[in-house]
Design a protein around this motif. Structure first.
Motif, PDB file in Angstrom:
ATOM      1  N   SER A  21       0.995  -1.141  -0.020  1.00 28.38           N
ATOM      2  CA  SER A  21       0.032  -0.053   0.081  1.00 28.38           C
ATOM      3  C   SER A  21       0.810   1.290   0.028  1.00 28.38           C
ATOM      4  O   SER A  21       0.296   2.437  -0.108  1.00 28.38           O
ATOM      5  CB  SER A  21      -0.875   0.164   1.319  1.00 28.38           C
ATOM      6  N   TRP A  30       7.104  -7.014  -3.875  1.00 30.73           N
ATOM      7  CA  TRP A  30       7.410  -6.074  -5.408  1.00 30.73           C
ATOM      8  C   TRP A  30       8.705  -5.662  -5.500  1.00 30.73           C
ATOM      9  O   TRP A  30       9.467  -5.364  -4.463  1.00 30.73           O
ATOM     10  CB  TRP A  30       6.362  -4.926  -5.319  1.00 30.73           C
ATOM     11  N   CYS A  48       1.935   7.475  -1.702  1.00 29.54           N
ATOM     12  CA  CYS A  48       1.846   6.957  -2.948  1.00 29.54           C
ATOM     13  C   CYS A  48       3.051   6.559  -3.792  1.00 29.54           C
ATOM     14  O   CYS A  48       4.075   7.178  -3.174  1.00 29.54           O
ATOM     15  CB  CYS A  48       0.906   7.920  -3.882  1.00 29.54           C
ATOM     16  N   LEU A  51       4.191   6.278 -10.937  1.00 30.05           N
ATOM     17  CA  LEU A  51       4.672   5.040 -11.855  1.00 30.05           C
ATOM     18  C   LEU A  51       5.017   5.909 -13.264  1.00 30.05           C
ATOM     19  O   LEU A  51       5.379   5.253 -14.108  1.00 30.05           O
ATOM     20  CB  LEU A  51       3.232   4.374 -12.468  1.00 30.05           C
ATOM     21  N   ILE A  56       6.714  -1.354 -11.698  1.00 27.21           N
ATOM     22  CA  ILE A  56       6.698  -2.362 -10.611  1.00 27.21           C
ATOM     23  C   ILE A  56       6.498  -3.665 -10.970  1.00 27.21           C
ATOM     24  O   ILE A  56       5.520  -4.242 -12.039  1.00 27.21           O
ATOM     25  CB  ILE A  56       5.475  -2.151  -9.653  1.00 27.21           C
ATOM     26  N   ARG A  69      -1.218  -7.545 -11.977  1.00 27.57           N
ATOM     27  CA  ARG A  69      -1.265  -6.397 -11.057  1.00 27.57           C
ATOM     28  C   ARG A  69      -2.420  -5.558 -11.073  1.00 27.57           C
ATOM     29  O   ARG A  69      -3.177  -5.522 -12.114  1.00 27.57           O
ATOM     30  CB  ARG A  69       0.008  -5.500 -11.843  1.00 27.57           C
ATOM     31  N   LEU A  71      -3.796  -1.787  -9.822  1.00 33.99           N
ATOM     32  CA  LEU A  71      -3.221  -0.566  -9.351  1.00 33.99           C
ATOM     33  C   LEU A  71      -4.471   0.474  -8.927  1.00 33.99           C
ATOM     34  O   LEU A  71      -5.391   0.510 -10.071  1.00 33.99           O
ATOM     35  CB  LEU A  71      -2.272   0.133 -10.367  1.00 33.99           C
ATOM     36  N   ASP A  73      -5.599   4.197  -9.023  1.00 34.47           N
ATOM     37  CA  ASP A  73      -5.050   5.872  -8.993  1.00 34.47           C
ATOM     38  C   ASP A  73      -5.747   6.635  -8.080  1.00 34.47           C
ATOM     39  O   ASP A  73      -6.505   6.079  -7.260  1.00 34.47           O
ATOM     40  CB  ASP A  73      -5.137   6.119 -10.531  1.00 34.47           C
ATOM     41  N   TYR A  79      -6.726  -0.186 -12.092  1.00 35.31           N
ATOM     42  CA  TYR A  79      -6.198  -0.679 -13.389  1.00 35.31           C
ATOM     43  C   TYR A  79      -5.755  -1.852 -13.268  1.00 35.31           C
ATOM     44  O   TYR A  79      -5.189  -2.276 -12.477  1.00 35.31           O
ATOM     45  CB  TYR A  79      -5.210   0.253 -13.952  1.00 35.31           C
TER      46      TYR A  79
END
Length: 89
Positions: A21, A30, A48, A51, A56, A69, A71, A73, A79
């Motif tokens: 997180s 990761w 945060c 990217l 990642i 993955r 993600l 935002d 995503y």
């Protein structure tokens, strides 16, 4: 303090799972470089990871494994992508 789970994993050992997180110092299996920064608009806390120009990846992932993955935002849009054998889909 929130105590609800963020995911349920079945048929996998802890080395096959990654979660971060960005709130703690741990990268949660990761691999990423760059800086985790504080941002009041972060959807899941106060930190945060940008990217932009970064990536990642799953630490120690076997090329035969599928890596998913997810993600979130700043607008709380989710995503997802899948990586199999080094190819992102």
């Amino acid at each position: 303090m929130n105590i609800l789970p963020v995911a349920m994993i079945q048929n996998a050992d802890s080395n096959s799972v990654a979660y971060c997180s960005f709130e703690a110092a741990s990268k949660g299996n990761w691999t990423f470089s760059g800086t985790v920064s504080s941002d009041a608009s972060s959807p899941m806390g106060v930190k945060c990871y940008l990217l932009t120009g970064a990536n990642i990846t799953k630490s120690g992932a076997d090329q035969r494994e599928q890596v998913y993955r997810f993600l979130l935002d700043q607008k709380r849009q989710l995503y997802a992508d899948r990586n199999t054998g080094g190819q992102t889909r």
